[in-house]
Design an enzyme around this catalytic site. Structure first.
Site, mmCIF file in Angstrom:
data_model
loop_
_atom_site.group_PDB
_atom_site.id
_atom_site.type_symbol
_atom_site.label_atom_id
_atom_site.label_comp_id
_atom_site.label_asym_id
_atom_site.label_seq_id
_atom_site.Cartn_x
_atom_site.Cartn_y
_atom_site.Cartn_z
ATOM 1 N N SER A 128 -0.367 3.741 -21.294
ATOM 2 C CA SER A 128 -0.432 2.806 -20.548
ATOM 3 C C SER A 128 -0.879 1.541 -20.795
ATOM 4 C CB SER A 128 -1.256 3.116 -19.231
ATOM 5 O OG SER A 128 -1.280 2.110 -18.421
ATOM 6 N N GLU A 130 -2.392 -0.234 -18.874
ATOM 7 C CA GLU A 130 -4.074 -0.194 -18.502
ATOM 8 C C GLU A 130 -5.217 -0.320 -19.386
ATOM 9 O OE1 GLU A 130 -5.503 -0.557 -15.188
ATOM 10 O OE2 GLU A 130 -3.830 -1.564 -14.987
ATOM 11 N N TYR A 158 -9.311 5.737 -15.008
ATOM 12 C CA TYR A 158 -7.662 6.098 -15.496
ATOM 13 C C TYR A 158 -7.512 5.556 -16.575
ATOM 14 C CZ TYR A 158 -2.652 5.577 -15.702
ATOM 15 O OH TYR A 158 -1.445 5.441 -16.175
HETATM 16 P P1 NAP Z 1 3.847 9.609 -11.182
HETATM 17 O O1 NAP Z 1 4.881 9.216 -10.170
HETATM 18 O O2 NAP Z 1 2.389 9.541 -10.303
HETATM 19 O O3 NAP Z 1 4.119 11.137 -11.697
HETATM 20 C C1 NAP Z 1 2.792 11.926 -12.118
HETATM 21 C C2 NAP Z 1 3.245 13.326 -12.326
HETATM 22 O O4 NAP Z 1 2.339 14.120 -12.755
HETATM 23 C C3 NAP Z 1 3.888 14.058 -11.156
HETATM 24 O O5 NAP Z 1 4.825 14.716 -11.324
HETATM 25 C C4 NAP Z 1 2.559 14.817 -10.523
HETATM 26 O O6 NAP Z 1 3.023 15.828 -9.818
HETATM 27 C C5 NAP Z 1 2.161 15.259 -12.039
HETATM 28 N N1 NAP Z 1 0.814 15.651 -12.059
HETATM 29 C C6 NAP Z 1 -0.271 15.306 -11.605
HETATM 30 N N2 NAP Z 1 -1.357 16.152 -11.816
HETATM 31 C C7 NAP Z 1 -0.820 17.109 -12.580
HETATM 32 C C8 NAP Z 1 -1.276 18.475 -13.108
HETATM 33 N N3 NAP Z 1 -2.795 18.692 -12.852
HETATM 34 N N4 NAP Z 1 -0.519 19.396 -13.893
HETATM 35 C C9 NAP Z 1 0.867 19.099 -13.813
HETATM 36 N N5 NAP Z 1 1.223 17.872 -13.221
HETATM 37 C C10 NAP Z 1 0.644 16.984 -12.891
HETATM 38 O O7 NAP Z 1 3.779 8.862 -12.307
HETATM 39 P P2 NAP Z 1 4.743 7.864 -12.982
HETATM 40 O O8 NAP Z 1 4.824 6.585 -12.421
HETATM 41 O O9 NAP Z 1 6.324 8.751 -12.978
HETATM 42 O O10 NAP Z 1 4.246 7.710 -14.582
HETATM 43 C C11 NAP Z 1 4.655 8.874 -15.315
HETATM 44 C C12 NAP Z 1 3.413 8.825 -16.309
HETATM 45 O O11 NAP Z 1 3.454 7.521 -17.160
HETATM 46 C C13 NAP Z 1 1.939 8.917 -16.029
HETATM 47 O O12 NAP Z 1 1.246 9.545 -16.784
HETATM 48 C C14 NAP Z 1 1.632 7.527 -15.866
HETATM 49 O O13 NAP Z 1 0.261 7.769 -15.923
HETATM 50 C C15 NAP Z 1 2.177 6.863 -16.824
HETATM 51 N N6 NAP Z 1 2.465 5.518 -16.730
HETATM 52 C C16 NAP Z 1 3.230 4.922 -15.685
HETATM 53 C C17 NAP Z 1 3.390 3.613 -15.819
HETATM 54 C C18 NAP Z 1 4.197 2.983 -14.409
HETATM 55 O O14 NAP Z 1 4.101 1.874 -14.380
HETATM 56 N N7 NAP Z 1 4.933 4.069 -13.650
HETATM 57 C C19 NAP Z 1 3.039 2.693 -16.739
HETATM 58 C C20 NAP Z 1 2.450 3.223 -17.780
HETATM 59 C C21 NAP Z 1 2.412 4.706 -17.866
HETATM 60 P P3 NAP Z 1 2.698 15.918 -8.393
HETATM 61 O O15 NAP Z 1 4.476 15.281 -7.862
HETATM 62 O O16 NAP Z 1 2.877 17.186 -7.829
HETATM 63 O O17 NAP Z 1 1.920 15.113 -7.619
HETATM 64 O O1 G4F Z 2 0.652 -1.131 -8.274
HETATM 65 P P1 G4F Z 2 -0.508 -0.981 -8.861
HETATM 66 O O2 G4F Z 2 -1.250 0.233 -8.157
HETATM 67 O O3 G4F Z 2 -0.369 -0.540 -10.230
HETATM 68 P P2 G4F Z 2 -1.502 -0.605 -11.433
HETATM 69 O O4 G4F Z 2 -2.950 -0.635 -11.051
HETATM 70 O O5 G4F Z 2 -1.154 -1.893 -12.296
HETATM 71 O O6 G4F Z 2 -1.086 0.549 -12.150
HETATM 72 C C1 G4F Z 2 0.226 0.993 -12.416
HETATM 73 O O7 G4F Z 2 0.766 0.417 -13.705
HETATM 74 C C2 G4F Z 2 -0.147 1.101 -15.035
HETATM 75 C C3 G4F Z 2 0.610 0.570 -16.131
HETATM 76 O O8 G4F Z 2 0.060 -0.925 -16.401
HETATM 77 C C4 G4F Z 2 0.186 2.489 -15.135
HETATM 78 F F1 G4F Z 2 -0.614 2.980 -16.017
HETATM 79 C C5 G4F Z 2 -0.414 3.113 -13.759
HETATM 80 O O9 G4F Z 2 -0.336 4.472 -13.822
HETATM 81 C C6 G4F Z 2 0.366 2.376 -12.470
HETATM 82 O O10 G4F Z 2 1.724 2.977 -12.411
HETATM 83 O O11 G4F Z 2 -1.348 -2.242 -8.780
HETATM 84 C C7 G4F Z 2 -0.783 -3.353 -9.246
HETATM 85 C C8 G4F Z 2 -1.591 -4.685 -8.835
HETATM 86 C C9 G4F Z 2 -3.090 -4.431 -9.051
HETATM 87 O O12 G4F Z 2 -3.798 -5.618 -9.556
HETATM 88 C C10 G4F Z 2 -3.791 -4.139 -7.856
HETATM 89 O O13 G4F Z 2 -5.087 -4.858 -7.430
HETATM 90 O O14 G4F Z 2 -1.567 -4.607 -7.155
HETATM 91 C C11 G4F Z 2 -2.716 -5.127 -6.840
HETATM 92 N N1 G4F Z 2 -2.681 -4.688 -5.435
HETATM 93 C C12 G4F Z 2 -2.908 -5.682 -4.375
HETATM 94 N N2 G4F Z 2 -2.795 -4.888 -3.231
HETATM 95 C C13 G4F Z 2 -2.502 -3.513 -4.983
HETATM 96 C C14 G4F Z 2 -2.467 -3.822 -3.494
HETATM 97 N N3 G4F Z 2 -2.370 -2.145 -5.278
HETATM 98 C C15 G4F Z 2 -2.021 -1.228 -4.740
HETATM 99 N N4 G4F Z 2 -1.827 0.124 -5.310
HETATM 100 N N5 G4F Z 2 -2.107 -1.374 -3.131
HETATM 101 C C16 G4F Z 2 -2.291 -2.421 -2.705
HETATM 102 O O15 G4F Z 2 -2.443 -2.626 -1.517
#
Ligand code: NAP
Ligand code: G4F
Length: 332
Positions: A128, A130, A158
């Site tokens: 990520s 992050e 995280y």
């Molecule tokens: P997500 O919607 O939160 O999905 C996470 C998945 O992990 C869900 O299927 C969840 O199952 C499963 N999980 C959680 N705990 C588990 C456990 N103990 N054993 C098995 N499965 C488990 O995340 P996403 O947005 O699809 O992201 C996919 C991956 O990319 C994650 O690793 C995230 O950290 C990473 N990532 C995401 C972003 C982004 O912007 N979306 C960016 C960079 C990296 P449940 O449905 O049961 O909760």
């Molecule tokens: O949407 P966010 O929670 O995403 P964040 O923290 O960037 O993380 C996501 O992207 C990562 C990749 O860079 C992934 F690795 C991670 O798993 C996840 O998918 O927050 C985005 C921004 C932050 O700066 C937060 O402080 O939005 C700001 N924010 C402002 N108000 C909020 C809110 N975020 C959330 N979730 N909820 C609010 O009410």
């Protein structure tokens, strides 16, 4: 010959998009889902009856459970680890759980691959942006960016767990010759995004507000920091990059992003414009509850390596993404 893949995190946003992509390429897909007391298959309902799809139960924090799944399917070609406690704010409240899932879970898979002698399998780790936390590089015009060479300076439990998993993936590649790659993905969103991430929280609120007939009593949208910059892309485009990484002869790490960055305030501007509202200030409240103990202020990736080495292309702009999400949340 039909390829076979295991996807950990199948019920999540990316797991569901990746399953759609792999099934469209005629893969057999084994999706791993953890036990839940309520139905967690909402995003994959449309593939549950597909004869090429198998849903198995497992938890990546349990090494025994992971090993059993891999033993049962030791002929797979590809393993994708998308499972995580993926919410940054939650990781401050539940750091131990986040560590077990997001950090140690990856080790459990890599160690099983090694212990079972699965030498031909290809592994993908969901790293990520992050992980960069507070850090960035600057170009000649002093524009800030992050790429594969930028040092990590994580700002949350995280991100620290993701760094551990990222380095573990590199270590298994270097120490044991594993075909293990990590995608350093910047934020990616869409209609299947979890409803507590900021983009979806905004578009879902707009959808509900519209459905209320713009009721003046409708509860205001409560958000935290609106000044952070994020590089937001469309999730469907990003799972293609994951697959492309595992088609390369040599494993490697790649940044996947758009190269554009916007504040949450800008996201609000574009999202509200779609419903004809230019001034949203009386609809949004900034609430300390949604501020984080430490923030990541600026993310903007450089996707040169992914474009040149993988041939990956971005298909959706920022405006497309916001439009898609708002439209979906108004119509559904
Ligand atoms: P997500 O919607 O939160 O999905 C996470 C998945 O992990 C869900 O299927 C969840 O199952 C499963 N999980 C959680 N705990 C588990 C456990 N103990 N054993 C098995 N499965 C488990 O995340 P996403 O947005 O699809 O992201 C996919 C991956 O990319 C994650 O690793 C995230 O950290 C990473 N990532 C995401 C972003 C982004 O912007 N979306 C960016 C960079 C990296 P449940 O449905 O049961 O909760
Ligand atoms: O949407 P966010 O929670 O995403 P964040 O923290 O960037 O993380 C996501 O992207 C990562 C990749 O860079 C992934 F690795 C991670 O798993 C996840 O998918 O927050 C985005 C921004 C932050 O700066 C937060 O402080 O939005 C700001 N924010 C402002 N108000 C909020 C809110 N975020 C959330 N979730 N909820 C609010 O009410």
């Amino acid at each position: 010959m039909t390829k076979k893949a295991i996807v950990f995190g199948i019920t999540g946003q990316d797991g569901s998009h990746l399953a759609d992509l792999l099934l469209s390429k005629e893969y057999e897909v084994i999706g791993v889902s953890r036990r839940a007391s309520t139905d967690n298959t909402g995003r994959i309902k449309h593939i549950l009856q597909n004869s090429k799809f198998l849903l198995v139960q497992g938890d990546i924090t349990d090494a025994h459970s992971v090993a059993n799944i891999l033993k049962e399917h030791d002929d797979v070609d590809e393993i994708y680890n998308l499972a995580a406690q993926s919410h940054v704010a939650v990781s401050f409240k539940q750091p131990g759980l986040t560590w077990d899932i997001t950090g140690k879970g990856c080790l459990n898979i890599l160690q099983s691959i090694e212990d079972l002698g699965m030498k031909n399998v290809r592994f993908y780790q969901a790293s990520s942006s992050e992980m960069y936390g507070k850090n960035y590089d600057t170009d000649r015009e002093q524009n800030k960016f992050q790429n594969e060479h930028t040092k990590f300076l994580p700002q949350s439990p995280y991100a620290i767990a993701k760094c551990a998993a990222h380095h573990m993936t590199r270590l298994f590649r270097e120490a044991y010759g594993a075909h293990a790659s990590a995608g350093i993905l910047f934020n990616h969103e869409g209609e299947r995004r979890g409803e507590t991430f900021v983009t979806r929280k905004i578009t879902k609120w707009i959808g509900d507000f519209e459905k209320s007939g713009r009721d003046p009593e409708f509860p205001k949208l409560r958000l935290g920091n609106l000044e952070a910059f994020r590089d937001w892309g469309y999730a469907g485009d990003y799972v293609e990059a994951m697959w492309m990484m595992l088609q390369q002869d040599s494993p490697d790490d790649y940044v996947i992003c758009t190269g554009e960055t916007h504040t949450i305030r800008e996201f609000l501007d574009v999202a509200f414009k779609h419903i004809g509202i230019d001034d949203w200030s009386n609809l949004v409240v900034q609430d300390p509850e949604f501020y984080r103990p430490a923030e990541v202020d600026y993310l903007r990736g450089d996707n040169t390596k992914a474009r040149t080495k993988l041939g990956w292309e971005l298909k959706h702009s920022f405006e497309d993404l916001v439009r898609k999400m708002v439209k979906h949340d108004i119509e559904n």
